[in-house]
Design a protein around this motif. Structure first.
Motif, mmCIF file in Angstrom:
data_model
loop_
_atom_site.group_PDB
_atom_site.id
_atom_site.type_symbol
_atom_site.label_atom_id
_atom_site.label_comp_id
_atom_site.label_asym_id
_atom_site.label_seq_id
_atom_site.Cartn_x
_atom_site.Cartn_y
_atom_site.Cartn_z
ATOM 1 N N GLY A 1 36.475 30.533 12.009
ATOM 2 C CA GLY A 1 37.679 30.943 11.364
ATOM 3 C C GLY A 1 37.571 31.037 10.010
ATOM 4 N N THR A 2 37.241 29.897 9.306
ATOM 5 C CA THR A 2 37.066 29.812 7.824
ATOM 6 C C THR A 2 36.290 30.952 7.095
ATOM 7 N N TRP A 3 35.018 30.934 8.038
ATOM 8 C CA TRP A 3 34.001 31.828 7.470
ATOM 9 C C TRP A 3 34.510 33.326 7.702
ATOM 10 N N ARG A 4 35.046 33.662 8.681
ATOM 11 C CA ARG A 4 35.555 34.865 8.960
ATOM 12 C C ARG A 4 36.763 35.176 7.845
ATOM 13 N N HIS A 5 37.684 34.442 7.708
ATOM 14 C CA HIS A 5 38.818 34.487 6.525
ATOM 15 C C HIS A 5 38.110 34.819 5.130
ATOM 16 N N PHE A 6 37.389 34.127 5.055
ATOM 17 C CA PHE A 6 36.722 34.464 3.550
ATOM 18 C C PHE A 6 36.125 35.370 3.364
ATOM 19 N N GLU B 1 36.890 38.382 5.155
ATOM 20 C CA GLU B 1 37.437 39.311 5.563
ATOM 21 C C GLU B 1 38.466 39.587 4.220
ATOM 22 N N SER B 2 38.659 38.616 3.519
ATOM 23 C CA SER B 2 39.522 38.432 2.323
ATOM 24 C C SER B 2 38.945 38.942 0.905
ATOM 25 N N THR C 1 29.121 38.556 7.955
ATOM 26 C CA THR C 1 30.026 38.376 8.981
ATOM 27 C C THR C 1 29.194 37.229 9.840
ATOM 28 N N GLN D 1 38.281 25.156 0.763
ATOM 29 C CA GLN D 1 38.330 26.520 0.681
ATOM 30 C C GLN D 1 36.990 27.006 0.025
ATOM 31 N N GLU E 1 34.112 34.012 -4.835
ATOM 32 C CA GLU E 1 35.494 34.268 -5.092
ATOM 33 C C GLU E 1 35.755 34.755 -6.485
#
Length: 350
Positions: free
Chosen positions: A10-15, A17-18, A27, A53, A86
């Protein structure tokens, strides 16, 4: 900030995709593909802040041509989607921290690490160079698919467009999508024939089977075959992510060049992309500008925008790399010559 070697999905995918600059190679799904492929060993390196984060991500894939005592001389690392960070000063600082830490460990395992940039990384080139990842020019073609198919057709070079239109009228080349794992063999045989003719090593069949198993049901990959009669004569594999089609692998049987199957297959793929809402086709590289490259000539015919995002490479073991390059030259002359002979005779048993 701290270095981590694992991220939950979840953390990996959120980063990923954002981040606007993310691509399919960042991915978790693509990581799974490489995990299942023989002679591929993907690794995860990331930097997180005190709150967990993610600030920077690096996904090198160690690729080995030969095992045993030759492993050290034939193993390199490729970061197919390059770095992801980021935006802002914190992300750049995290990226520098990440690359320095990675370089200290990678030197014991790989000859060099290559970052294959799929977007403009000029903002962090000073960081990459300070960490020993030196820049060199490397071209690519991008085709805008966010327009009518006829506009895409008109952007193709006049001679190639004529060949495609003539081929469409004759209907001698039929394009099919691979929908079952059992058809991967036909795709792989064509790839082997093409790569043997170019005297370039090809990834093991397990990579393509893994891509089908992991990505196909999620709509993240398309395997295509073109045939003339009962003979398969061209193939192409496209990765799909966030509105972008990535040209991953392709091959053509040169004996059928008169039918222009490569051009007709490419048109079919571009037209499919337009009709299914994709905005961009990424050809996956077009070589160095100072080196002749026949594949670049083929890609140039389709009227894309020429970009130069380059690549960054850090050599970890210069002496071993020199020895490895000498050995690779011999390998191409001897082993791949034998593969070419087998490909021409239809023998793919080796």
């Amino acid at each position: 900030m701290r270095i981590v070697r694992f991220l939950d999905g979840g953390t990996w995918r959120h980063f990923v995709e954002s981040q606007p600059a993310s691509n399919i190679f960042h991915t978790p799904e693509m990581f799974q593909v490489f995990t299942r492929a023989k002679r591929h060993r993907p690794m995860l390196w990331a930097v997180t802040d005190n709150g967990g984060q993610v600030l920077a991500l690096l996904l090198p894939v160690q690729i080995t041509l030969r095992g045993g005592f030759l492993r050290r001389l034939t193993t390199r690392a490729v970061v197919y989607g390059s770095v992801l960070y980021e935006p802002g000063s914190a992300g750049k600082e995290a990226l520098a921290f990440l690359l320095h830490a990675y370089a200290q460990e990678a030197g014991r395992e790989v000859l060099f690490t290559e970052l294959r940039n799929l977007s403009d990384l000029s903002a962090v080139q000073p960081v990459l160079n300070d960490c020993g990842f030196l820049y060199e020019d490397h071209l690519n073609y991008l085709i805008d698919l966010d327009r009518p198919a006829e506009d895409v057709m008109q952007s193709i070079g006049a001679r190639t467009r004529k060949h495609i239109q003539r081929g469409l009228k004759k209907r001698e080349v039929v394009v099919e999508e691979i929908t079952g794992r059992g058809q991967i063999g036909a795709c792989y045989d064509l790839l082997r024939k093409s790569y043997a003719a170019a005297r370039v090593p090809l990834a093991d069949r397990s990579l393509f089977e893994a891509a089908f198993d992991v990505l196909h049901h999620q709509g993240m990959v398309k395997f295509w075959l073109a045939r003339v009669g009962d003979a398969y004569v061209a193939t192409s594999v496209e990765l799909l992510y966030k509105g972008v089609m990535y040209g991953w692998y392709g091959g053509v049987d040169r004996a059928y060049a008169g039918y222009t199957p490569g051009e007709l297959l490419m048109w079919h793929i571009l037209k499919w992309g337009v009709e299914n809402g994709y905005r961009l086709y990424d050809f996956g590289g077009a070589g160095r500008p100072d080196v002749e490259y026949g594949v670049r000539d083929f890609k140039a015919k389709f009227g894309g925008t020429l970009v130069n995002y380059g690549r960054n490479t850090r050599v970890h073991a210069p002496a071993l790399l020199h020895l490895s390059r000498w050995g690779y030259t011999v390998y191409r002359q001897l082993f791949l010559r034998a593969r070419l002979k087998n490909a021409r005779s239809g023998d793919f048993s080796r």
